[in-house]
Design a protein around this motif. Structure first.
Motif, mmCIF file in Angstrom:
data_model
loop_
_atom_site.group_PDB
_atom_site.id
_atom_site.type_symbol
_atom_site.label_atom_id
_atom_site.label_comp_id
_atom_site.label_asym_id
_atom_site.label_seq_id
_atom_site.Cartn_x
_atom_site.Cartn_y
_atom_site.Cartn_z
ATOM 1 N N PRO A 41 -1.633 -1.042 0.264
ATOM 2 C CA PRO A 41 -0.624 -0.176 0.891
ATOM 3 C C PRO A 41 0.643 -0.931 1.293
ATOM 4 O O PRO A 41 1.762 -0.470 1.038
ATOM 5 C CB PRO A 41 -1.361 0.393 2.113
ATOM 6 C CG PRO A 41 -2.809 0.313 1.761
ATOM 7 C CD PRO A 41 -2.944 -0.943 0.955
ATOM 8 N N VAL A 42 0.485 -2.098 1.938
ATOM 9 C CA VAL A 42 1.656 -2.855 2.373
ATOM 10 C C VAL A 42 2.400 -3.435 1.184
ATOM 11 O O VAL A 42 3.644 -3.440 1.144
ATOM 12 C CB VAL A 42 1.243 -3.969 3.359
ATOM 13 C CG1 VAL A 42 2.438 -4.864 3.684
ATOM 14 C CG2 VAL A 42 0.691 -3.367 4.640
ATOM 15 N N ALA A 43 1.674 -3.933 0.176
ATOM 16 C CA ALA A 43 2.337 -4.472 -1.020
ATOM 17 C C ALA A 43 3.122 -3.378 -1.739
ATOM 18 O O ALA A 43 4.251 -3.607 -2.209
ATOM 19 C CB ALA A 43 1.301 -5.081 -1.970
ATOM 20 N N THR A 44 2.566 -2.176 -1.817
ATOM 21 C CA THR A 44 3.285 -1.055 -2.421
ATOM 22 C C THR A 44 4.497 -0.685 -1.591
ATOM 23 O O THR A 44 5.578 -0.400 -2.131
ATOM 24 C CB THR A 44 2.348 0.164 -2.559
ATOM 25 O OG1 THR A 44 1.207 -0.199 -3.347
ATOM 26 C CG2 THR A 44 3.063 1.325 -3.223
ATOM 27 N N ILE A 82 9.788 0.452 -15.124
ATOM 28 C CA ILE A 82 8.328 0.464 -15.143
ATOM 29 C C ILE A 82 7.796 -0.559 -16.149
ATOM 30 O O ILE A 82 6.777 -1.226 -15.907
ATOM 31 C CB ILE A 82 7.807 1.878 -15.459
ATOM 32 C CG1 ILE A 82 8.123 2.816 -14.288
ATOM 33 C CG2 ILE A 82 6.309 1.861 -15.736
ATOM 34 C CD1 ILE A 82 7.729 4.256 -14.521
ATOM 35 N N ALA A 83 8.488 -0.716 -17.288
ATOM 36 C CA ALA A 83 8.090 -1.743 -18.253
ATOM 37 C C ALA A 83 8.166 -3.128 -17.613
ATOM 38 O O ALA A 83 7.269 -3.965 -17.785
ATOM 39 C CB ALA A 83 8.979 -1.674 -19.491
ATOM 40 N N LEU A 84 9.244 -3.378 -16.857
ATOM 41 C CA LEU A 84 9.386 -4.661 -16.165
ATOM 42 C C LEU A 84 8.293 -4.822 -15.122
ATOM 43 O O LEU A 84 7.732 -5.917 -14.953
ATOM 44 C CB LEU A 84 10.766 -4.738 -15.518
ATOM 45 C CG LEU A 84 11.229 -6.099 -14.998
ATOM 46 C CD1 LEU A 84 11.280 -7.122 -16.126
ATOM 47 C CD2 LEU A 84 12.605 -5.972 -14.344
ATOM 48 N N ALA A 85 7.953 -3.741 -14.431
ATOM 49 C CA ALA A 85 6.885 -3.786 -13.441
ATOM 50 C C ALA A 85 5.558 -4.142 -14.091
ATOM 51 O O ALA A 85 4.770 -4.932 -13.551
ATOM 52 C CB ALA A 85 6.784 -2.442 -12.723
ATOM 53 N N LEU A 86 5.274 -3.570 -15.261
ATOM 54 C CA LEU A 86 4.032 -3.876 -15.979
ATOM 55 C C LEU A 86 3.987 -5.338 -16.423
ATOM 56 O O LEU A 86 2.926 -5.976 -16.398
ATOM 57 C CB LEU A 86 3.895 -2.951 -17.187
ATOM 58 C CG LEU A 86 3.591 -1.479 -16.870
ATOM 59 C CD1 LEU A 86 3.740 -0.617 -18.121
ATOM 60 C CD2 LEU A 86 2.192 -1.326 -16.284
ATOM 61 N N ALA A 237 6.382 -7.557 -5.059
ATOM 62 C CA ALA A 237 4.979 -7.936 -4.843
ATOM 63 C C ALA A 237 4.638 -9.233 -5.562
ATOM 64 O O ALA A 237 3.866 -10.056 -5.049
ATOM 65 C CB ALA A 237 4.048 -6.810 -5.313
ATOM 66 N N ALA A 238 5.228 -9.447 -6.749
ATOM 67 C CA ALA A 238 4.955 -10.673 -7.505
ATOM 68 C C ALA A 238 5.501 -11.898 -6.777
ATOM 69 O O ALA A 238 4.873 -12.957 -6.759
ATOM 70 C CB ALA A 238 5.567 -10.574 -8.900
ATOM 71 N N VAL A 239 6.674 -11.764 -6.164
ATOM 72 C CA VAL A 239 7.279 -12.896 -5.446
ATOM 73 C C VAL A 239 6.417 -13.292 -4.261
ATOM 74 O O VAL A 239 6.293 -14.470 -3.927
ATOM 75 C CB VAL A 239 8.714 -12.529 -4.985
ATOM 76 C CG1 VAL A 239 9.283 -13.608 -4.069
ATOM 77 C CG2 VAL A 239 9.625 -12.364 -6.200
ATOM 78 N N GLY A 258 4.625 1.324 -6.770
ATOM 79 C CA GLY A 258 5.857 1.295 -5.992
ATOM 80 C C GLY A 258 7.076 1.658 -6.818
ATOM 81 O O GLY A 258 7.950 2.424 -6.373
ATOM 82 N N THR A 259 7.170 1.126 -8.031
ATOM 83 C CA THR A 259 8.314 1.423 -8.897
ATOM 84 C C THR A 259 8.318 2.884 -9.322
ATOM 85 O O THR A 259 9.361 3.546 -9.314
ATOM 86 C CB THR A 259 8.289 0.521 -10.141
ATOM 87 O OG1 THR A 259 8.284 -0.853 -9.732
ATOM 88 C CG2 THR A 259 9.498 0.775 -11.025
ATOM 89 N N THR A 260 7.150 3.403 -9.683
ATOM 90 C CA THR A 260 7.056 4.806 -10.080
ATOM 91 C C THR A 260 7.400 5.734 -8.915
ATOM 92 O O THR A 260 8.117 6.727 -9.089
ATOM 93 C CB THR A 260 5.636 5.130 -10.594
ATOM 94 O OG1 THR A 260 5.303 4.236 -11.663
ATOM 95 C CG2 THR A 260 5.549 6.552 -11.086
#
Length: 473
Positions: A41-44, A82-86, A237-239, A258-260
């Motif tokens: 939840p927090v990461a999102t 979304i592609a970048l998020a994936l 989230a990745a950072v 989160g991105t969606t």
């Protein structure tokens, strides 16, 4: 230059990295009561909160001159985001360390590529923080008059920057709490317009599909260029992967969700405003969401409600970006590519990175108010669109590198084609970000990047000196 696809000698192999980064010398390795790892939840919330800042409150009026074709631009950009998020999710599965794009670029291409990713991302964060704080003052002025005097407005902008910084100094426990609460609070009014506005939707308010002159393709690109900056933050989230519980699984899910979610709020919010505010009025609006609320319910209280929502949104965004601004330098400092002071942590937060970042952002804010012109500052904001694409491009290139290497420990052959298509879309999206920044911003951004080359030279020389005795030279 390290280009073999293995981890450089100065960094441990990915499988040897613990889920949470080790604490440097001088700090405790036992999490204190102020340090808490982020769940899904927090990461999102971190991803959504960093993507959705204050821009959502101005976007409908900004793209209205191009017509409803701008909604199509939203769709195209959303696919790219979304592609970048994936891609970030797949890279985090492979290497779940704090630092995100920096870690991925360095692991694939060596120290210099990693440094460029870290340097460019760091510039993006503190310049964006300054821009966000200055923009927030405009909404604060609706509630408390502060723009009557230049120094009053400057002081307000500085306070808006330092409050999130103090929350970060208190520890990751408070960072996560502030981020979650601010994300929930700001989504209430946004969803009111995004969903509620559909019940008051009038197609006659939409205006033409393609307004103004020029070609439809030109209008699509022009509106997309305005919207590009609004999607920065998909890497959040990745950072902070080192502070996320079960990062190999959570980072990818939080990034995509989160991105969606942010894209859905953007699209529905803009569509609702388009359908509730007449096009000719929307083009000249300075508070489109306020106008939409007024059109939906009548009265003039919409300005106050939206101003309050904008302040909550921007404060939460500043809270998340302040944490991110310290995470990448922290990861680079642990590898000897940034000054060692950036690797100091307290209560789970790289405090030196937070302090240096907020000071630089504060100086830039003061400069903006003392210069008496917004043009220089606007160029710097556009620079962040370019500088953010440097780590995006390097991270995407790292994913393509792993896919092309064919190594079984790094490539899921059952997902090879799908991952390659997604990475290619993310690469195209990143290049579109560069084009959308404009010539001036790219020129200024390159100068910012080159300013980091001497820093890398000094840090590389120091690392060489420290390694020489161990090598017997």
């Amino acid at each position: 230059m390290h280009v073999t696809g293995t981890v450089p000698p100065s960094a441990p192999a990915p499988q040897e990295i613990p889920a949470a980064p080790a604490h440097p010398a001088g700090t405790t390795g036992v999490p204190g009561r102020h340090a808490r790892r982020f769940g899904l939840p927090v990461a999102t919330a971190l991803v959504m909160g960093n993507i959705i800042g204050g821009g959502i409150f101005l976007l409908p009026a900004s793209v209205a001159p191009y017509g409803t074709i701008s909604l199509l631009a939203f769709g195209v950009l959303t696919v790219g985001a979304i592609a970048l998020a994936l891609v970030f999710g797949r890279l985090a599965e492979r290497d779940p360390r704090t630092g995100g794009p920096y870690v991925y670029a360095r692991e694939a291409f060596g120290d210099f590529a990693g440094f460029l990713a870290a340097w460019a991302y760091w510039i993006t964060t503190w310049v964006s923080n300054a821009a966000l704080a200055v923009a927030a003052v405009g909404y604060l002025d609706v509630l408390i008059p502060v723009n009557d005097h230049r120094w009053t407005a400057c002081l307000a902008a500085l306070v808006l920057q330092w409050l999130p910084a103090l929350a970060n100094f208190a520890g990751t426990r408070y960072v996560g709490a502030v981020q979650l609460v601010s994300t929930v609070l700001k989504f209430a009014p946004l969803l009111l317009v995004a969903v509620g506005g559909l019940f008051f939707f009038d197609p006659d308010n939409l205006g033409p599909f393609h307004a103004g002159g020029g070609s439809a393709v030109g209008a699509l690109s022009a509106s997309a260029a305005i919207l590009l900056f609004s999607y920065l933050g998909v890497e959040s989230a990745a950072v902070s992967a080192g502070e996320v519980e079960n990062p190999r699984r959570t980072v990818g899910r939080a990034t995509v969700i989160g991105t969606t979610g942010a894209a859905l709020v953007y699209l529905l919010g803009t569509l609702s405003v388009f359908g509730t505010v007449a096009h000719d009025r929307l083009v000249d609006s300075t508070a489109p969401f306020s106008d939409a609320v007024d059109a939906m319910f009548g009265g003039a209280w919409g300005g106050w409600a939206v101003a309050l929502a904008a302040l909550v949104s921007m404060t939460g965004c500043l809270n998340g970006w302040t944490l991110l601004s310290a995470q990448t330098p922290y990861a680079a400092a642990r590898d000897g590519l940034f000054p060692a002071a950036f690797a100091r942590r307290r209560r789970g937060v790289p405090t030196v990175g937070v302090g240096v970042t907020v000071v630089l952002a504060s100086l830039l804010t003061v400069y903006n108010y003392t210069s008496g012109t917004a043009k220089v500052f606007e160029v710097l904001v556009l620079v962040t669109t370019f500088t953010a694409t440097v780590p995006y491009l390097l991270a995407t290139a790292a994913q393509l590198f792993h896919l092309a290497s064919g190594r079984r420990d790094r490539v899921d052959r059952a997902r090879l084609v799908r991952d390659a298509v997604i990475a290619s879309i993310a690469l195209g999206f990143s290049l579109w970000l560069v084009a959308g920044a404009g010539y001036v911003a790219v020129y200024q951004g390159v100068l910012f990047l080159f300013a980091g080359v001497p820093v890398y030279a000094v840090m590389a020389a120091r690392r060489q000196r420290t390694k020489a005795p161990a090598d017997g030279r």
